[in-house]
Design a protein around this motif. Structure first.
Motif, PDB file in Angstrom:
ATOM      1  N   GLY A 144       0.711  -1.399   0.104  1.00  0.00           N
ATOM      2  CA  GLY A 144       0.054   0.137  -0.064  1.00  0.00           C
ATOM      3  C   GLY A 144       0.746   1.283  -0.015  1.00  0.00           C
ATOM      4  N   GLY A 145       2.020   1.107  -0.219  1.00  0.00           N
ATOM      5  CA  GLY A 145       3.130   2.177  -0.231  1.00  0.00           C
ATOM      6  C   GLY A 145       2.858   3.203  -1.340  1.00  0.00           C
ATOM      7  N   THR A 146       3.276   4.374  -1.380  1.00  0.00           N
ATOM      8  CA  THR A 146       3.226   5.472  -2.455  1.00  0.00           C
ATOM      9  C   THR A 146       4.497   5.352  -3.283  1.00  0.00           C
ATOM     10  OG1 THR A 146       4.207   7.051  -0.965  1.00  0.00           O
ATOM     11  CG2 THR A 146       1.892   6.806  -1.071  1.00  0.00           C
ATOM     12  N   VAL A 147       4.267   5.363  -4.617  1.00  0.00           N
ATOM     13  CA  VAL A 147       5.365   5.312  -5.366  1.00  0.00           C
ATOM     14  C   VAL A 147       5.183   6.339  -6.708  1.00  0.00           C
ATOM     15  CG1 VAL A 147       6.379   3.828  -7.158  1.00  0.00           C
ATOM     16  CG2 VAL A 147       5.643   2.715  -5.285  1.00  0.00           C
ATOM     17  N   LEU A 148       6.110   6.777  -7.041  1.00  0.00           N
ATOM     18  CA  LEU A 148       6.522   7.657  -8.289  1.00  0.00           C
ATOM     19  C   LEU A 148       7.074   6.920  -9.381  1.00  0.00           C
ATOM     20  CD1 LEU A 148       6.204  10.566  -9.622  1.00  0.00           C
ATOM     21  CD2 LEU A 148       8.552  11.080  -8.764  1.00  0.00           C
ATOM     22  N   ASP A 149       6.525   6.817 -10.395  1.00  0.00           N
ATOM     23  CA  ASP A 149       7.052   6.284 -11.564  1.00  0.00           C
ATOM     24  C   ASP A 149       7.501   7.456 -12.439  1.00  0.00           C
ATOM     25  OD1 ASP A 149       7.714   5.161 -13.922  1.00  0.00           O
ATOM     26  OD2 ASP A 149       6.312   3.778 -13.944  1.00  0.00           O
ATOM     27  N   LEU A 150       8.706   7.821 -12.317  1.00  0.00           N
ATOM     28  CA  LEU A 150       9.212   9.243 -13.176  1.00  0.00           C
ATOM     29  C   LEU A 150       9.533   8.783 -14.834  1.00  0.00           C
ATOM     30  CD1 LEU A 150      10.124  12.022 -12.739  1.00  0.00           C
ATOM     31  CD2 LEU A 150      12.423  11.049 -12.492  1.00  0.00           C
ATOM     32  N   GLY A 151       8.917   9.585 -15.557  1.00  0.00           N
ATOM     33  CA  GLY A 151       8.923   9.208 -16.864  1.00  0.00           C
ATOM     34  C   GLY A 151       8.507   7.735 -17.266  1.00  0.00           C
ATOM     35  N   CYS A 152       7.088   7.508 -16.991  1.00  0.00           N
ATOM     36  CA  CYS A 152       6.410   6.301 -16.959  1.00  0.00           C
ATOM     37  C   CYS A 152       6.424   5.740 -18.251  1.00  0.00           C
ATOM     38  CB  CYS A 152       5.243   6.509 -16.276  1.00  0.00           C
ATOM     39  SG  CYS A 152       4.099   7.600 -17.180  1.00  0.00           S
ATOM     40  N   GLY A 153       6.427   6.507 -19.472  1.00  0.00           N
ATOM     41  CA  GLY A 153       6.262   6.082 -20.845  1.00  0.00           C
ATOM     42  C   GLY A 153       4.787   5.348 -20.972  1.00  0.00           C
ATOM     43  N   PRO A 154       4.540   4.234 -21.433  1.00  0.00           N
ATOM     44  CA  PRO A 154       3.360   3.804 -21.562  1.00  0.00           C
ATOM     45  C   PRO A 154       2.814   3.028 -20.120  1.00  0.00           C
ATOM     46  CG  PRO A 154       4.915   2.069 -22.737  1.00  0.00           C
ATOM     47  CD  PRO A 154       5.803   3.441 -22.229  1.00  0.00           C
ATOM     48  N   GLY A 155       3.590   2.923 -19.220  1.00  0.00           N
ATOM     49  CA  GLY A 155       2.782   2.826 -18.036  1.00  0.00           C
ATOM     50  C   GLY A 155       2.955   1.321 -17.537  1.00  0.00           C
ATOM     51  N   ASN A 156       3.834   0.407 -18.124  1.00  0.00           N
ATOM     52  CA  ASN A 156       3.836  -1.084 -17.987  1.00  0.00           C
ATOM     53  C   ASN A 156       4.256  -1.204 -16.464  1.00  0.00           C
ATOM     54  OD1 ASN A 156       3.498  -0.802 -20.705  1.00  0.00           O
ATOM     55  ND2 ASN A 156       4.583  -2.648 -20.885  1.00  0.00           N
ATOM     56  N   SER A 157       5.424  -0.512 -16.040  1.00  0.00           N
ATOM     57  CA  SER A 157       6.024  -0.754 -14.798  1.00  0.00           C
ATOM     58  C   SER A 157       4.899  -0.211 -13.780  1.00  0.00           C
ATOM     59  CB  SER A 157       7.353   0.203 -14.404  1.00  0.00           C
ATOM     60  OG  SER A 157       8.064  -0.658 -15.325  1.00  0.00           O
ATOM     61  N   ALA A 158       4.393   0.844 -14.002  1.00  0.00           N
ATOM     62  CA  ALA A 158       3.266   1.568 -13.120  1.00  0.00           C
ATOM     63  C   ALA A 158       2.017   0.629 -12.994  1.00  0.00           C
ATOM     64  CB  ALA A 158       2.784   3.078 -13.617  1.00  0.00           C
ATOM     65  N   GLY A 159       1.790  -0.147 -14.028  1.00  0.00           N
ATOM     66  CA  GLY A 159       0.595  -1.199 -13.846  1.00  0.00           C
ATOM     67  C   GLY A 159       0.770  -2.078 -13.100  1.00  0.00           C
TER      68      GLY A 159
ATOM     69  N   THR B  18       4.252   9.740 -14.182  1.00  0.00           N
ATOM     70  CA  THR B  18       4.292  11.154 -14.607  1.00  0.00           C
ATOM     71  C   THR B  18       4.959  10.846 -15.849  1.00  0.00           C
ATOM     72  OG1 THR B  18       6.444  11.726 -13.350  1.00  0.00           O
ATOM     73  CG2 THR B  18       4.387  12.468 -12.518  1.00  0.00           C
ATOM     74  N   ASP B  19       4.856  11.704 -16.811  1.00  0.00           N
ATOM     75  CA  ASP B  19       5.579  11.635 -18.137  1.00  0.00           C
ATOM     76  C   ASP B  19       5.546  12.894 -18.941  1.00  0.00           C
ATOM     77  OD1 ASP B  19       7.159   9.268 -19.826  1.00  0.00           O
ATOM     78  OD2 ASP B  19       6.279  11.062 -21.157  1.00  0.00           O
ATOM     79  N   PRO B  20       6.190  13.685 -19.581  1.00  0.00           N
ATOM     80  CA  PRO B  20       6.102  14.976 -20.240  1.00  0.00           C
ATOM     81  C   PRO B  20       5.138  14.809 -21.486  1.00  0.00           C
ATOM     82  CG  PRO B  20       8.207  14.095 -20.602  1.00  0.00           C
ATOM     83  CD  PRO B  20       7.827  13.127 -19.801  1.00  0.00           C
ATOM     84  N   VAL B  21       5.028  13.478 -22.124  1.00  0.00           N
ATOM     85  CA  VAL B  21       4.413  13.189 -23.531  1.00  0.00           C
ATOM     86  C   VAL B  21       3.142  12.871 -23.151  1.00  0.00           C
ATOM     87  CG1 VAL B  21       4.590  11.983 -25.320  1.00  0.00           C
ATOM     88  CG2 VAL B  21       6.591  12.512 -24.296  1.00  0.00           C
ATOM     89  N   PRO B  22       2.084  13.595 -23.594  1.00  0.00           N
ATOM     90  CA  PRO B  22       0.472  13.313 -23.277  1.00  0.00           C
ATOM     91  C   PRO B  22       0.348  12.142 -23.864  1.00  0.00           C
ATOM     92  CG  PRO B  22       0.910  15.692 -23.947  1.00  0.00           C
ATOM     93  CD  PRO B  22       2.185  14.862 -24.046  1.00  0.00           C
ATOM     94  N   GLU B  23       0.574  11.886 -24.790  1.00  0.00           N
ATOM     95  CA  GLU B  23       0.575  10.271 -25.761  1.00  0.00           C
ATOM     96  C   GLU B  23       0.802   9.229 -24.948  1.00  0.00           C
ATOM     97  OE1 GLU B  23       0.962  13.299 -28.905  1.00  0.00           O
ATOM     98  OE2 GLU B  23       1.894  12.989 -27.134  1.00  0.00           O
ATOM     99  N   MET B  24       2.188   9.307 -24.050  1.00  0.00           N
ATOM    100  CA  MET B  24       2.417   8.165 -23.187  1.00  0.00           C
ATOM    101  C   MET B  24       1.563   8.087 -21.820  1.00  0.00           C
ATOM    102  SD  MET B  24       5.078   6.592 -24.333  1.00  0.00           S
ATOM    103  CE  MET B  24       6.459   6.593 -25.450  1.00  0.00           C
ATOM    104  N   VAL B  25       1.085   9.533 -21.343  1.00  0.00           N
ATOM    105  CA  VAL B  25       0.266   9.374 -20.346  1.00  0.00           C
ATOM    106  C   VAL B  25      -1.027   8.728 -20.496  1.00  0.00           C
ATOM    107  CG1 VAL B  25      -0.929  11.021 -18.747  1.00  0.00           C
ATOM    108  CG2 VAL B  25       1.436  11.514 -19.332  1.00  0.00           C
ATOM    109  N   ALA B  26      -1.365   9.123 -21.809  1.00  0.00           N
ATOM    110  CA  ALA B  26      -2.804   8.559 -22.186  1.00  0.00           C
ATOM    111  C   ALA B  26      -2.659   6.841 -22.185  1.00  0.00           C
ATOM    112  CB  ALA B  26      -3.188   8.928 -23.609  1.00  0.00           C
ATOM    113  N   LEU B  27      -1.686   6.577 -22.468  1.00  0.00           N
ATOM    114  CA  LEU B  27      -1.402   5.110 -22.605  1.00  0.00           C
ATOM    115  C   LEU B  27      -1.388   4.396 -21.133  1.00  0.00           C
ATOM    116  CD1 LEU B  27       1.059   4.414 -25.560  1.00  0.00           C
ATOM    117  CD2 LEU B  27      -1.349   3.798 -25.461  1.00  0.00           C
ATOM    118  N   ALA B  28      -0.256   5.286 -20.230  1.00  0.00           N
ATOM    119  CA  ALA B  28      -0.383   4.840 -18.888  1.00  0.00           C
ATOM    120  C   ALA B  28      -1.634   4.721 -18.146  1.00  0.00           C
ATOM    121  CB  ALA B  28       0.731   5.732 -18.158  1.00  0.00           C
ATOM    122  N   ALA B  29      -2.478   5.710 -18.507  1.00  0.00           N
ATOM    123  CA  ALA B  29      -3.640   6.036 -17.759  1.00  0.00           C
ATOM    124  C   ALA B  29      -4.544   4.645 -17.978  1.00  0.00           C
ATOM    125  CB  ALA B  29      -4.525   7.357 -18.137  1.00  0.00           C
TER     126      ALA B  29
END
Length: 197
Positions: A41-56, A68-79
């Motif tokens: 249940g800990g809190t994590v930051l995935d910095l420069g997450c790309g398509p979000g595989n690790s975050a998922g 977080t990622d500076p590229v909206p197209e990547m953030v849409a995939l991560a979401a």
């Protein structure tokens, strides 16, 4: 990361990049070790997450993940990954103190300029809770250059990177090196360091 050409490459190749890193045959051993060192249940930051595989994967393990990622197209995939709070943000947008039990910076900070790296690492160390876990993956070498598809890279040696982490109060506990082919099709050497605050 403020290099417009690098951001443009990732925006244009977001789905191609997502396909390349999707569902590897073996789980990422660095990610497994990182997750196992964190409280449930800990809190994590995935910095420069790309398509979000690790975050998922981290969300599925029961962690509270900000990606977080500076590229909206990547953030849409991560979401699209359940349990992932995906946000458009650059390295400069990371602020706050004692926010995260872990920070996962896997092959993202290699796009920051050498001059900016100490400042970025200081902000990340401040955002990490005392004793928190930090992972960084970088390509190794010296200098900086663009790859064949236009991305700007800054390369570091093991000693240089370890010194930068130490300077912001992070203690390296484990290191792994290897070689792998990237989005540009070129095999390159890399290093992953595990550290804690």
């Amino acid at each position: 990361m403020s290099d417009d050409e690098t951001l443009k490459v990732y925006a244009e190749k977001a789905q191609e990049y997502a396909d390349m890193v999707a569902a590897p045959d073996q789980p990422n051993s660095h990610l497994v070790a990182f997750v196992s060192a964190l409280p449930h249940g800990g809190t994590v930051l995935d910095l420069g997450c790309g398509p979000g595989n690790s975050a998922g994967a981290m969300a599925r393990a029961g962690l509270m993940v900000t990606a977080t990622d500076p590229v909206p197209e990547m953030v849409a995939l991560a979401a699209q990954h359940d349990g992932v709070d995906a946000r458009v943000a650059s390295f400069d947008d990371i602020t706050g103190t004692d926010l995260y039990d872990g920070i996962w910076a896997n092959f993202s900070l290699l796009h920051a300029s050498r001059a900016d790296m100490p400042r970025h690492l200081a902000a990340l160390a401040q955002a990490l809770k005392p004793g928190g876990q930090f992972h960084i993956g970088m390509k190794t070498g010296t200098g900086s250059k663009r790859d064949s598809i236009g991305r700007l890279y800054t390369y570091y040696t093991d000693a240089e990177l370890t010194g930068l982490l130490g300077a912001v109060g992070l203690t390296v506990t484990d290191r792994t090196t290897g070689r792998e082919k990237g989005l540009d099709g070129v095999e390159a050497p890399w290093i992953c360091l595990a550290a804690h605050g």
